[in-house]
Write a protein that holds these residues in place. Structure first.
Motif, PDB file in Angstrom:
ATOM      1  N   ILE A   1      -7.933   0.138  -0.559  1.00 54.43           N
ATOM      2  CA  ILE A   1      -6.529  -0.031  -0.944  1.00 54.43           C
ATOM      3  C   ILE A   1      -5.645   0.961  -0.212  1.00 54.43           C
ATOM      4  O   ILE A   1      -4.634   0.613   0.370  1.00 54.43           O
ATOM      5  CB  ILE A   1      -6.340   0.143  -2.460  1.00 54.43           C
ATOM      6  N   MET A   2      -6.036   2.234  -0.239  1.00 53.73           N
ATOM      7  CA  MET A   2      -5.120   3.237   0.301  1.00 53.73           C
ATOM      8  C   MET A   2      -4.889   3.045   1.798  1.00 53.73           C
ATOM      9  O   MET A   2      -3.775   3.228   2.276  1.00 53.73           O
ATOM     10  CB  MET A   2      -5.608   4.647  -0.010  1.00 53.73           C
ATOM     11  N   LEU A   3      -5.931   2.631   2.498  1.00 53.60           N
ATOM     12  CA  LEU A   3      -5.746   2.427   3.934  1.00 53.60           C
ATOM     13  C   LEU A   3      -4.949   1.158   4.205  1.00 53.60           C
ATOM     14  O   LEU A   3      -4.003   1.159   4.991  1.00 53.60           O
ATOM     15  CB  LEU A   3      -7.100   2.367   4.643  1.00 53.60           C
TER      16      LEU A   3
ATOM     17  N   MET B   1      -3.942   9.682   8.418  1.00 52.44           N
ATOM     18  CA  MET B   1      -2.979   8.851   9.131  1.00 52.44           C
ATOM     19  C   MET B   1      -1.995   9.762   9.813  1.00 52.44           C
ATOM     20  O   MET B   1      -1.379  10.590   9.198  1.00 52.44           O
ATOM     21  CB  MET B   1      -2.208   7.981   8.142  1.00 52.44           C
TER      22      MET B   1
ATOM     23  N   LEU C   1      -1.352   5.442  -2.053  1.00 52.86           N
ATOM     24  CA  LEU C   1      -2.169   6.611  -2.378  1.00 52.86           C
ATOM     25  C   LEU C   1      -2.198   7.679  -1.293  1.00 52.86           C
ATOM     26  O   LEU C   1      -2.605   8.807  -1.538  1.00 52.86           O
ATOM     27  CB  LEU C   1      -3.605   6.156  -2.692  1.00 52.86           C
ATOM     28  N   ILE C   2      -1.807   7.318  -0.075  1.00 56.05           N
ATOM     29  CA  ILE C   2      -1.833   8.327   0.979  1.00 56.05           C
ATOM     30  C   ILE C   2      -0.516   9.084   0.955  1.00 56.05           C
ATOM     31  O   ILE C   2       0.550   8.487   1.065  1.00 56.05           O
ATOM     32  CB  ILE C   2      -2.088   7.683   2.351  1.00 56.05           C
TER      33      ILE C   2
ATOM     34  N   ILE D   1     -10.806   2.320  -3.736  1.00 58.71           N
ATOM     35  CA  ILE D   1      -9.720   3.264  -3.449  1.00 58.71           C
ATOM     36  C   ILE D   1      -9.491   3.368  -1.947  1.00 58.71           C
ATOM     37  O   ILE D   1      -8.364   3.290  -1.457  1.00 58.71           O
ATOM     38  CB  ILE D   1     -10.060   4.660  -4.019  1.00 58.71           C
ATOM     39  N   ARG D   2     -10.569   3.537  -1.192  1.00 59.59           N
ATOM     40  CA  ARG D   2     -10.442   3.655   0.271  1.00 59.59           C
ATOM     41  C   ARG D   2      -9.784   2.420   0.852  1.00 59.59           C
ATOM     42  O   ARG D   2      -8.893   2.497   1.671  1.00 59.59           O
ATOM     43  CB  ARG D   2     -11.823   3.781   0.910  1.00 59.59           C
TER      44      ARG D   2
ATOM     45  N   PHE E   1      -0.156   1.871  -6.046  1.00 59.20           N
ATOM     46  CA  PHE E   1      -1.303   1.942  -5.146  1.00 59.20           C
ATOM     47  C   PHE E   1      -0.961   2.540  -3.782  1.00 59.20           C
ATOM     48  O   PHE E   1      -1.697   2.385  -2.826  1.00 59.20           O
ATOM     49  CB  PHE E   1      -1.978   0.577  -4.985  1.00 59.20           C
TER      50      PHE E   1
ATOM     51  N   GLU F   1     -11.319  12.226  -0.459  1.00 63.36           N
ATOM     52  CA  GLU F   1     -12.753  12.242  -0.157  1.00 63.36           C
ATOM     53  C   GLU F   1     -13.398  13.550  -0.575  1.00 63.36           C
ATOM     54  O   GLU F   1     -14.182  14.144   0.141  1.00 63.36           O
ATOM     55  CB  GLU F   1     -12.997  12.007   1.354  1.00 63.36           C
TER      56      GLU F   1
END
Lengths: 334, 470
Positions: free
Chosen positions: B74-76, A1, A174-175, B71-72, A172, A140
């Protein structure tokens, strides 16, 4: 992002110094009260709905009220433990040759987690491993819990058992944005700024490397909870540049400010940079003695019977103690 | 995000804020339920009774915790906020089986169903205004994602939701971010994630084994969807070569080349570097394709803006393919009819308004996805209205708890919210939840029809095979 401006990181996870102190104090007090009341800080987790409740009072605790020999960790001791395990995160990530980003993400998760919990409530060793595991998933770079556990001789079930509580405590979000990528951007930009020839290229490379390791240290301070990744990156570059003198930093900053919109004037920004570097210079890595003391206290808080030779309890916690020895004691004794 | 600390009952506190309506979908990684916020719940203030889609994620592979897909997603979704992207309202944890429940704003329709309704029920093409508005909104959402460095990687009609009646009626929501990822400075080549994008919508560079790919793969999928909106048929219906980790899909490439002609190194310079192009001289390089012409398939004048836009989306070379931002500026969107906010209701007076069917709901299930084993009601009560050639008995796997799901036919369609509705408004409802559908006099003419799609080939042979995921 690409957009830090609209991120949860910026909106919810950058604090004022006093916020941090308040959060740590709250968690520490809560845990100390629980210890006084129940004789242990180990929380009880409901197997059905996962709700967390206070521990069962120890059978003999009633007679000990007020005279409990188990003392809670102080806020300072908690901090010592946190820094110790943040270093551990870096060690584990190095051992696995993970990219820098994973280490940074894991440490930020770890820091955020302990804004809500005391180390007396969730053992930092378990949380540290789970943070590394979650960070790998998010970036990832998936590594199975088993593989991770094996690599450092830890029971991987501990990692999995804590995954949900970690994700939930992070709300949650997470980024996360680490300063390493910002440094890359600034180095590229400096390349243009200097209209660098071959010699300067090499010097910028050195600057890049020094700044990266500067950030590694910075990650052990409170700075990542107080400043944006861009600010951290510039602070690291500033400090590295004072050592290497690659370019006229203030002129460079002015050029950056003239091209981009910032929330504050250059002067204030320089103030921020020096605050960050002050935090770094104040960082005290926990000494062996200090750490061993805190670790012993934590052991008693989580499991008071460990001090009173309760075989039954011992047996139950055996595997945990064993693993603890391999992780912290081995390190401490070396 | 609250799954509160209190409560020791079998129903966690967070669950009690919802009234379950039923199951609306089922996929490889979980189930999707329709629920409503209970009016008594404080969070329901202002959104009283709002329908919520709840996607339950199973644990990933045995013993590796929360699935990376969850996870993908949620995080996005925690970071993004756009009118044309599905809104994640809440995340809940069910500690009993360590599963995650994601709560989304509910969307009544999706493009798969819209297209299907026109093809099978109305036998009528979708009107120009609706096609253009749907496409514009899809591009608008995608442009937002791409400018945030997110590639969706799994665009297809069933993942593109359309809001039903209400304040957001006719607005598109891009859904299912289980394969989406950030492509800014990846730590590993994107191809490490395995094969992505349902084969019919998969870009040629993926089919030829590109190690690195870009947001252009999403634009190819948009092109395929655009054509499908126009013709009501998937543009390139290749048969997937399964059980191979190789991305190379000869039949799909064959379908594409037959329409668009043979790609050449002159038109697509990096073609020569793609692994499968190099390795498979005989099949693809050797074969000469006649260019049958895209325009004859989509029935568009070759000189018109619609065709121009479509062919730019289906450009072989990903670097020349039109971007979402460029597409939004295309002439097609500047001429009448102009795209609008409510894609389903044409602005011109006199246009016939199409009423799309609501999503079928299986009310025989609880939040765990386990089906009640109580005797089933006779189909007359809640079964499909007569005249439809659909199976009437409960599909076998629905009678089993959770585990049965894995035995779904591989070609099963996973629809909206990442998992397709799965058959069957029959059976009792264990939670004594009032039946919200069917009884209210609203017509819902096709409850069981997904089942027909699930590899049975009853209604439309050749239409299944929507999805493969590795």
């Amino acid at each position: 992002m690409s957009d830090f401006q609209t991120s949860t990181h910026r909106e919810r996870w950058i604090f004022q110094p006093q916020d941090l102190v308040n959060k740590w104090t709250t968690a520490n007090r809560r845990s100390a009260e629980i210890l006084a009341q129940y004789g242990t800080t180990r929380l009880k987790v409901d197997p059905v709905d996962g709700s967390i409740s206070n521990p069962e009072p120890l059978p003999d605790h009633g007679t000990l009220v007020g005279s409990s020999s188990v003392k809670p960790l102080s806020c300072e001791e908690e901090q010592v433990m946190r820094i110790f395990y943040e270093q551990k995160i870096q060690e584990v990530c190095r051992a696995f040759k993970f990219p820098h980003k994973i280490q940074a993400t894991a440490i930020i998760y770890f820091k955020r987690f302990y804004l809500q919990w005391s180390v007396m409530e969730h053992h930092p060793k378990h949380i540290m491993l789970t943070c590394v595991y979650a960070s790998c998933k998010v970036e990832e770079n998936h590594v199975s819990a088993e593989e991770l556990g094996k690599g450092i001789q830890q029971d991987h079930q501990i990692i999995l058992n804590n995954e949900m509580i970690v994700l939930k405590s992070l709300d949650f979000d997470l980024i996360v944005y680490a300063p390493y990528r910002s440094i890359e951007g600034f180095i590229d930009d400096m390349d243009d700024f200097c209209r660098a020839g071959n010699g300067a290229h090499q010097r910028l490379k050195d600057l890049h490397q020094t700044a990266n390791s500067e950030v590694d240290t910075m990650m052990l301070t409170d700075a990542p909870l107080l400043y944006t990744p861009g600010q951290l990156a510039l602070a690291a570059l500033y400090k590295s540049n004072s050592a290497l003198s690659v370019l006229d930093f203030e002129r460079y900053l002015e050029s950056v400010f003239s091209r981009q919109h910032f929330d504050c004037p250059v002067e204030q920004f320089i103030q921020i940079i020096s605050s960050i570097n002050h935090l770094v210079s104040q960082l005290q890595l926990p000494g062996t003695k200090e750490m061993r003391h805190a670790d012993r206290k934590l052991k008693h808080c989580l499991d008071p019977s460990s001090s009173s030779h309760d075989d039954h309890k011992k047996k139950e916690k055996k595997s945990k103690h064993k693993s603890k020895r391999t992780a912290s004691d081995a390190q401490l004794n070396s | 995000m609250g799954d509160g600390r209190g409560g020791g009952s079998n129903r966690p506190a967070w669950l009690q804020q919802y009234e379950l309506v039923g199951k609306i979908g089922e996929g490889t990684y979980g189930l999707v339920f329709l629920a409503r916020l209970k009016p008594t719940h404080p969070q329901a203030a202002g959104r009283r009774g709002s329908p919520i889609a709840i996607k339950k994620f199973k644990q990933s592979k045995e013993g590796d915790g929360v699935s990376p897909t969850a996870i993908r997603e949620i995080m996005l979704l925690r970071e993004i906020n756009h009118e044309n992207v599905v809104k994640l309202v809440n995340v809940h944890i069910n500690h009993a089986d360590m599963s995650l429940y994601l709560a989304f704003d509910y969307a009544e329709h999706d493009l798969y169903e819209v297209i299907r309704h026109h093809r099978e029920k109305l036998n009528l093409s979708i009107n120009q205004y609706t096609v253009k508005s749907l496409l514009w909104q899809l591009l608008n959402g995608l442009n937002y994602l791409h400018s945030n460095w997110i590639i969706h990687r799994d665009l297809k009609p069933s993942n593109i939701l359309v809001m039903g009646e209400g304040e957001e009626h006719g607005i598109i929501k891009i859904a299912d971010f289980g394969l989406a990822r950030i492509y800014q400075a990846p730590l590993k080549p994107l191809s490490d994630n395995g094969v992505v994008v349902t084969i019919w919508y998969r870009a040629p560079e993926l089919l030829l084994g590109a190690k690195h790919y870009t947001s252009a793969v999403d634009m190819w999928a948009v092109g395929c969807i655009f054509a499908e909106l126009l013709t009501l048929k998937p543009l390139f219906q290749g048969v997937e070569a399964k059980a191979t980790p190789n991305p190379f899909q000869l039949d799909q490439l064959d379908k594409i080349f037959k329409v668009l002609g043979h790609p050449t190194v002159e038109k697509w310079p990096t073609l020569a570097n793609l692994p499968c192009w190099q390795n498979d001289q005989q099949h693809i390089q050797g074969h000469k394709y006649e260019n049958t012409g895209l325009h004859t398939i989509v029935h568009l004048p070759q000189k018109g803006p619609a065709f121009d836009l479509l062919s730019r989306m289906l450009e072989y070379d990903p670097r020349k393919r039109i971007t979402a931002a460029q597409a939004l500026e295309h002439e097609y969107f500047r001429m009448d009819p102009l795209p609008g906010r409510n894609a389903l209701v044409p602005s011109q007076p006199g246009e016939k308004i199409v009423t799309y069917p609501v999503r079928p709901v299986d009310t025989s299930t609880d939040f765990e996805g386990t089906t009640s084993l109580q005797p089933t009601q006779p189909p007359s009560g809640n079964g499909p209205p007569g005249g439809q050639p659909v199976p009437r008995q409960i599909p076998r796997q629905m009678q089993q708890p959770m585990g049965g799901m894995q035995r779904m036919p591989p070609g099963a369609n996973m629809g909206a919210f990442g998992a397709a509705p799965q058959a069957g408004m029959v059976g009792m409802n264990p939670g004594n939840i009032p039946m919200q559908r069917g009884a209210g006099g609203q017509s819902h003419p096709h409850q069981l029809r997904r089942k027909a799609d699930q590899g049975m080939g009853m209604q439309n042979p050749g239409y299944p095979q929507q999805k493969r995921r590795f």
